[in-house]
Design a protein around this motif. Structure first.
Motif, PDB file in Angstrom:
ATOM      1  N   THR A  38      -5.258   3.676   3.064  1.00  0.00           N
ATOM      2  CA  THR A  38      -4.287   4.094   2.049  1.00  0.00           C
ATOM      3  C   THR A  38      -3.868   5.563   2.137  1.00  0.00           C
ATOM      4  N   GLN A  73      -2.773  -7.457   0.734  1.00  0.00           N
ATOM      5  CA  GLN A  73      -2.574  -6.009   0.675  1.00  0.00           C
ATOM      6  C   GLN A  73      -2.996  -5.320   1.966  1.00  0.00           C
ATOM      7  N   LEU A  92       0.805  -1.227   0.000  1.00  0.00           N
ATOM      8  CA  LEU A  92       0.000   0.000   0.000  1.00  0.00           C
ATOM      9  C   LEU A  92       0.837   1.276   0.000  1.00  0.00           C
ATOM     10  N   TYR A  94     -11.171   1.888   2.805  1.00  0.00           N
ATOM     11  CA  TYR A  94     -10.080   1.857   1.827  1.00  0.00           C
ATOM     12  C   TYR A  94      -9.239   3.131   1.943  1.00  0.00           C
TER      13      TYR A  94
END
Length: 212
Positions: free
Chosen positions: A192, A157, A22, A188
């Protein structure tokens, strides 16, 4: 082009590591590098695998000693490897159609591999060795990815972000649930984005909701 291929290969490895950890910029690097490699293999495969320099592609002398089979074979393996490269890109980007690209590329590559092995036994030509190396690396990786599910890649991930994985799995089971999709988007971005950017993102989302 061989040096360029090696450089791009290194960039691909770095970009995929960035994707799995990431690190920002991984997606852009993956798109650029894998697309570029796919373009080298097809439509330039006929020149690349026959070691014809770009500036000599349109010179008739460059094709002396090359049979039609060599040229057609190079085009075929180029198409197969290019499809696998695009499939790898789609798989890591979680875009639809990844398995289709991987499957079509692997089938094409397998057909060329069988024919190439038969021809290599007779001629021992280095042309086939160049093909075998790339089939082993790119085809092998593509084959692994056809076995690995999107869910598995997502779990790798986001292994440090269990909240995202939980919402993702719920959304996969209920793809029509709009609330789950929104929650997944939030988790998400939380995973990130840097903390300050995520806070700005959330403020923007709240403002959008209030305006509606």
């Amino acid at each position: 082009m061989k040096t360029l291929e090696k450089v791009i290969g290194l960039v691909i490895i770095i970009s995929l590591i960035m994707k799995l950890t990431l690190i920002p910029g991984g997606s852009i690097l993956a798109v650029i590098s894998l697309t570029t490699l796919a373009c080298i293999y097809y439509p330039l495969g006929f020149a690349f695998f026959n070691k014809i320099r770009l500036r000599k592609i349109f010179k008739r002398d460059s094709y002396k000693g090359l049979t039609k089979f060599r040229i057609i074979g190079a085009i075929g393996i180029g198409m197969g490897l290019a499809a696998i490269c695009i499939g790898i890109l789609f798989k890591f980007q979680h875009w639809p159609g990844a398995d289709t690209y991987l499957s079509s590329g692997l089938v094409t590559t397998l057909i060329i591999l069988i024919v190439a092995m038969i021809r290599f036994i007779k001629s021992k030509d280095n042309f086939y060795k160049r093909i075998f190396k790339r089939i082993a690396i790119i085809g092998g990786f593509g084959l692994i990815l056809t076995i690995v599910s999107d869910s598995t890649i997502t779990k790798i991930q986001f292994r440090n972000h269990p909240d995202y994985i939980k919402v993702y799995e719920e959304y996969i089971d209920n793809p029509q649930d709009e609330e789950l999709r929104k929650k997944m988007d939030i988790e998400y971005h939380k995973a990130t984005m840097p903390k300050d950017e995520f806070e700005m993102y959330m403020k923007y989302q709240y403002n959008q909701t209030d305006n509606q």
